[in-house]
Design an enzyme around this catalytic site. Structure first.
Site, short mmCIF file in Angstrom:
data_model
loop_
_atom_site.label_atom_id
_atom_site.label_comp_id
_atom_site.label_asym_id
_atom_site.label_seq_id
_atom_site.Cartn_x
_atom_site.Cartn_y
_atom_site.Cartn_z
N GLY A 35 0.85 -1.20 0.00
CA GLY A 35 0.00 0.00 0.00
C GLY A 35 0.88 1.24 0.00
O GLY A 35 2.11 1.16 0.13
N SER A 37 2.68 4.82 0.97
CA SER A 37 3.37 5.30 2.16
C SER A 37 2.34 6.03 3.03
O SER A 37 1.56 6.84 2.51
CB SER A 37 4.50 6.26 1.75
OG SER A 37 5.19 6.71 2.88
N GLY A 38 2.32 5.71 4.30
CA GLY A 38 1.35 6.35 5.19
C GLY A 38 0.00 5.65 5.25
O GLY A 38 -0.90 6.08 5.97
N GLY A 40 -0.50 2.72 6.48
CA GLY A 40 -0.60 2.02 7.78
C GLY A 40 -0.08 0.59 7.75
O GLY A 40 -0.43 -0.21 8.61
N LYS A 41 0.79 0.27 6.79
CA LYS A 41 1.31 -1.10 6.67
C LYS A 41 2.10 -1.51 7.92
O LYS A 41 1.87 -2.58 8.50
CB LYS A 41 2.22 -1.23 5.44
CG LYS A 41 1.56 -0.91 4.12
CD LYS A 41 2.53 -1.00 2.96
CE LYS A 41 3.67 0.00 3.01
NZ LYS A 41 3.26 1.42 2.95
N SER A 109 5.90 -1.76 -2.15
CA SER A 109 5.86 -2.75 -3.25
C SER A 109 4.83 -2.34 -4.31
O SER A 109 3.80 -3.01 -4.46
CB SER A 109 5.61 -4.16 -2.73
OG SER A 109 4.62 -4.22 -1.72
S1 ADX Z 1 9.31 0.11 -2.14
O1 ADX Z 1 8.61 0.91 -3.16
O2 ADX Z 1 10.64 -0.29 -2.58
O3 ADX Z 1 8.51 -1.04 -1.69
P1 ADX Z 1 9.80 0.72 0.63
O4 ADX Z 1 8.55 0.26 1.28
O5 ADX Z 1 11.01 -0.15 0.71
O6 ADX Z 1 9.46 1.09 -0.91
O7 ADX Z 1 10.20 2.15 1.20
C1 ADX Z 1 9.23 3.15 1.23
C2 ADX Z 1 9.53 4.17 2.30
O8 ADX Z 1 10.68 4.92 1.94
C3 ADX Z 1 8.39 5.16 2.42
O9 ADX Z 1 7.49 4.80 3.45
C4 ADX Z 1 9.09 6.46 2.72
O10 ADX Z 1 9.24 6.58 4.13
C5 ADX Z 1 10.46 6.31 2.13
N1 ADX Z 1 10.70 6.96 0.82
C6 ADX Z 1 11.74 7.75 0.52
N2 ADX Z 1 11.72 8.12 -0.76
C7 ADX Z 1 10.62 7.55 -1.32
C8 ADX Z 1 10.06 7.56 -2.65
N3 ADX Z 1 10.63 8.22 -3.65
N4 ADX Z 1 8.91 6.87 -2.86
C9 ADX Z 1 8.34 6.20 -1.86
N5 ADX Z 1 8.82 6.15 -0.59
C10 ADX Z 1 9.96 6.81 -0.32
#
Ligand code: ADX
Length: 206
Positions: A35, A37-38, A40-41, A109
């Site tokens: 889901g 960012s933010g 609530g995962k 993800s």
């Molecule tokens: S994922 O897309 O590769 O699955 P992941 O869950 O590891 O991302 O990391 C996401 C977290 O990194 C976010 O919750 C946020 O705190 C931080 N973050 C920093 N830069 C980004 C970005 N460009 N997009 C999304 N999250 C970011």
């Protein structure tokens, strides 16, 4: 198998998966939270971990932000780096599941294909995808880390939901709506799924 691994021979183990299930008195699985960012995962995964602990189930949360400090500290947020981030955590989760634990992962993800590749590494009953659904506006309003604000100002590139895509799961095992239900309701929703599908049963060797 990659070409680099072609002369590596897989070693079989003497303690089997069944042995571990018997020792723990429960089976193992991967619960994959996805889901924005933010959404609530991490909050849900850690609350579920506590609940599972009360049930006597061994579990462990693998959190995207935390893993990016160590295992994945060489990865950024390009599609390729996210793919590798997800692949690595999928492989680590596989070890956890093999060790007899409930692995709970909390990564954005955002790409369907990357999540599908992880799913394919597991037996059908071992992989449970939980979509932590929450509208972008709500996540942006919550903005617990102040990152949406920075992304809107152009200070962060490729930010999911703002300048990078999030592909919703098409057939997740569970959908929780974190803007509509309480944390406790979401935890109980997952617990109910686990109970109905016998993940919480005492393990009995057949
Ligand atoms: S994922 O897309 O590769 O699955 P992941 O869950 O590891 O991302 O990391 C996401 C977290 O990194 C976010 O919750 C946020 O705190 C931080 N973050 C920093 N830069 C980004 C970005 N460009 N997009 C999304 N999250 C970011």
């Amino acid at each position: 198998m990659s070409n680099l691994a072609k002369h590596i021979v897989w070693q079989e183990k003497r303690v089997t998966r069944q042995d571990r299930y018997r020792l723990n008195n429960h089976r193992s699985c991967l619960i994959w939270f996805t889901g924005l960012s933010g959404a609530g995962k991490t909050t849900l995964a850690t609350a579920l971990e506590k609940e599972l602990y009360e049930y006597g189930i061994r579990s462990y949360v693998l959190d995207g932000d935390n893993l990016r400090h160590g295992l994945n500290s060489n990865l950024g947020f390009s599609p390729e780096d996210r793919k590798e981030n997800i692949r690595r955590i999928g492989e680590v989760s596989k070890l956890f599941v093999d060790a007899g634990l409930f692995a709970l992962t909390a990564m954005i993800s955002p790409y369907r294909e990357d999540r599908q590749l992880v799913r394919e590494r597991f037996a059908k009953h071992e992989f449970i995808e939980v979509y932590v659904k929450c509208p972008l506006e709500v996540c942006e309003k919550r903005d617990p880390k102040g990152l949406y604000k920075k992304a809107r100002k152009g200070e962060i590139q490729h930010f999911t939901g703002i300048s990078a895509p999030y592909e919703e799961p098409l057939h997740p095992e569970i959908i929780v709506e974190s803007d509509k239900q309480t944390l406790e309701q979401s935890v109980q929703q997952v617990i109910q799924y686990l109970r109905e599908n016998h993940y919480l049963d005492d393990w009995q060797q057949s």
